[in-house]
Design a protein around this motif. Structure first.
Motif, PDB file in Angstrom:
ATOM      1  N   UNK A 188       0.854  -1.233  -0.201  1.00 52.58           N
ATOM      2  CA  UNK A 188      -0.023  -0.087  -0.116  1.00 52.58           C
ATOM      3  C   UNK A 188       0.933   1.187   0.044  1.00 52.58           C
ATOM      4  N   UNK A 189       0.302   2.337  -0.376  1.00 49.31           N
ATOM      5  CA  UNK A 189       0.986   3.849  -0.353  1.00 49.31           C
ATOM      6  C   UNK A 189      -0.070   4.799  -0.318  1.00 49.31           C
ATOM      7  N   UNK A 190       0.193   5.693   0.293  1.00 50.67           N
ATOM      8  CA  UNK A 190      -0.681   7.112   0.476  1.00 50.67           C
ATOM      9  C   UNK A 190       0.179   8.296  -0.179  1.00 50.67           C
ATOM     10  N   UNK A 191      -0.500   8.907  -1.144  1.00 51.57           N
ATOM     11  CA  UNK A 191      -0.108  10.166  -1.484  1.00 51.57           C
ATOM     12  C   UNK A 191      -0.916  11.535  -1.114  1.00 51.57           C
ATOM     13  N   UNK A 192      -0.157  12.483  -0.731  1.00 52.83           N
ATOM     14  CA  UNK A 192      -0.900  13.700  -0.348  1.00 52.83           C
ATOM     15  C   UNK A 192      -0.167  14.913  -0.814  1.00 52.83           C
ATOM     16  N   UNK A 217      -4.695  10.414  -2.225  1.00 55.73           N
ATOM     17  CA  UNK A 217      -4.791   9.322  -2.979  1.00 55.73           C
ATOM     18  C   UNK A 217      -4.316   8.154  -2.327  1.00 55.73           C
ATOM     19  N   UNK A 218      -4.974   7.028  -2.005  1.00 62.97           N
ATOM     20  CA  UNK A 218      -4.391   5.850  -1.289  1.00 62.97           C
ATOM     21  C   UNK A 218      -4.537   4.766  -2.115  1.00 62.97           C
ATOM     22  N   UNK A 219      -3.549   3.918  -2.370  1.00 64.01           N
ATOM     23  CA  UNK A 219      -3.571   2.773  -3.081  1.00 64.01           C
ATOM     24  C   UNK A 219      -3.277   1.384  -2.453  1.00 64.01           C
ATOM     25  N   UNK A 220      -3.942   0.500  -2.680  1.00 68.42           N
ATOM     26  CA  UNK A 220      -4.033  -0.823  -1.912  1.00 68.42           C
ATOM     27  C   UNK A 220      -3.848  -2.159  -3.021  1.00 68.42           C
ATOM     28  N   UNK A 270       7.070   1.523  -3.926  1.00 67.91           N
ATOM     29  CA  UNK A 270       6.305   1.883  -2.675  1.00 67.91           C
ATOM     30  C   UNK A 270       5.675   0.874  -1.920  1.00 67.91           C
ATOM     31  N   UNK A 271       5.543  -0.354  -2.370  1.00 66.91           N
ATOM     32  CA  UNK A 271       4.745  -1.519  -1.677  1.00 66.91           C
ATOM     33  C   UNK A 271       5.572  -2.638  -1.222  1.00 66.91           C
TER      34      UNK A 271
END
Length: 393
Positions: free
Chosen positions: A207-211, A223-226, A352-353
């Motif tokens: 997972x990662x989170x972009x802000x 934006x959060x990706x899993x 990122x994961x």
């Protein structure tokens, strides 16, 4: 080729379509934009406009208008997920292009472009759902057929109608995308946590989170990706419960809990890999942006590539004797670059994961060392993207 009195029909009033409409209008064409929605609007999303995108807006006389609505970015921070510890700081002032990097709300950029096309004399027709397009062979005009049966004829048709482009299907047939086994959430929230003028990427297992901030720093784009095995529907506008987002990232630290605590509405969508279209044109019809080369969001270049396409399309038409010749040159000039960007974006998420703890720690240590001792070299890996200026080609 002189575009004066040539009729151009642009399908789609998104960023690529509106930019193309403005470029072609400035070259003298009579331009009409067909948009199926009842209004030109976009909600709930941020964009990153890197120097290569700003170059197009500058050439169109819109750079100052963008700067008035955007936040100038200072850096990209890569952080570990657990406590938000800084791993690497990428100083955006080191970009060789020498131009600023901006964050802007998608709705603000759409509004800026819509005002510009209307001021230039472009006709924008709303509630126009396109059913199909018949390219004009042997010098005939193309026919754009609406869902209600009405038709429009044009010397050039530009398909800026996104992932599910009607024109793409006409030119290439159906090419099914595949699910990447990744889902993403996106939201905008008030900047109550004092988010700086930078991108934060919190990197965790699978997972990662972009802000980053928007609208004068008053808002934060999230934006959060899993990664997940289960299929999720494609498209930006599928609503999810904020608690589902918070649950998926409950073990993230740093600024992430404070940002996610502010989420009241969130969209969720499946990330699909679409191939770059084999053919971008047929007779007097052309594709641009997501209609030609959809990309995953891991290089923040989707909107910028569409703007680059629009400029090169206009330039190719100016330099050619016929529209078919121009469209062949347009694809030739753009295809290798966009394929490289699409492939780079597709391969970026795994960085990122990292789930293996020793591997993640080693990778993070390498990034820290690179930031400390080779920051210029670290940023230089992006020169081929950011320093590229299509307006000088």
């Amino acid at each position: 080729m002189n575009l004066s009195e040539q009729k151009v029909c642009v399908i789609g009033a998104g960023i690529g379509g509106l930019t193309a409409a403005l470029v072609l209008r400035q070259l003298g064409a009579r331009v009409c934009v067909l948009e199926q929605a009842e209004a030109i609007k976009e909600v709930g999303a941020g964009l990153q406009i890197s120097p290569n995108g700003l170059a197009v807006l500058r050439a169109l006389g819109l750079d100052k208008h963008l700067e008035a609505r955007a936040v100038q970015a200072q850096a990209v921070e890569l952080r570990d997920y657990a406590a938000g510890r800084l791993v690497a700081n990428l100083d955006l002032s080191l970009i060789k292009a020498g131009s600023p990097y901006h964050f802007v709300h998608r709705a603000d950029l759409i509004d800026l472009l819509a005002q510009a096309v209307r001021a230039a004399g472009v006709k924008v027709l709303l509630l126009q759902k396109v059913d199909t397009v018949h390219p004009g062979a042997n010098g005939e005009r193309a026919r754009v057929v609406m869902a209600n049966g009405s038709e429009m004829r044009a010397d050039l048709v530009v398909g800026g109608d996104g992932l599910h482009s009607r024109l793409r299907g006409v030119i290439n047939g159906t090419i099914a995308p595949f699910f990447t086994r990744q889902v993403a959430w996106r939201a905008t929230v008030p900047n109550t946590m004092g988010h700086g003028n930078l991108v934060q990427v919190h990197m965790g297992p699978h997972r990662h989170v972009v802000s980053y901030p928007l609208r004068g720093g008053t808002m934060v784009n999230l934006v959060a990706v899993q990664e997940q095995m289960g299929w999720a529907e494609e498209g930006w506008h599928h609503v999810d419960a904020p608690d589902n987002l918070r649950s998926a990232f409950a073990d993230f630290g740093g600024d992430v809990p404070r940002i996610m605590a502010e989420v009241k509405e969130v969209g969720r969508w499946g990330l699909f890999r679409h191939p770059v279209a084999p053919r971008w044109h047929q007779d007097n019809c052309a594709l641009l942006g997501d209609a030609a080369h959809p990309t995953l969001p891991f290089m923040a270049q989707g909107a910028v590539m569409a703007m680059e396409d629009a400029w090169v399309l206009g330039d190719a038409i100016q330099k050619a004797d016929t529209i078919p010749e121009a469209l062949t040159a347009y694809q030739s000039r753009r295809e290798a670059r966009v394929k490289r960007i699409v492939d780079t974006a597709s391969g970026n998420a795994w960085k990122y994961h990292l789930a293996n703890r020793p591997l993640r720690m080693a990778a993070h240590m390498g990034m820290r060392m690179a930031t400390r001792f080779a920051s210029q070299k670290l940023m230089g890996q992006f020169d081929w993207i950011y320093s590229h200026d299509v307006t000088k080609g």
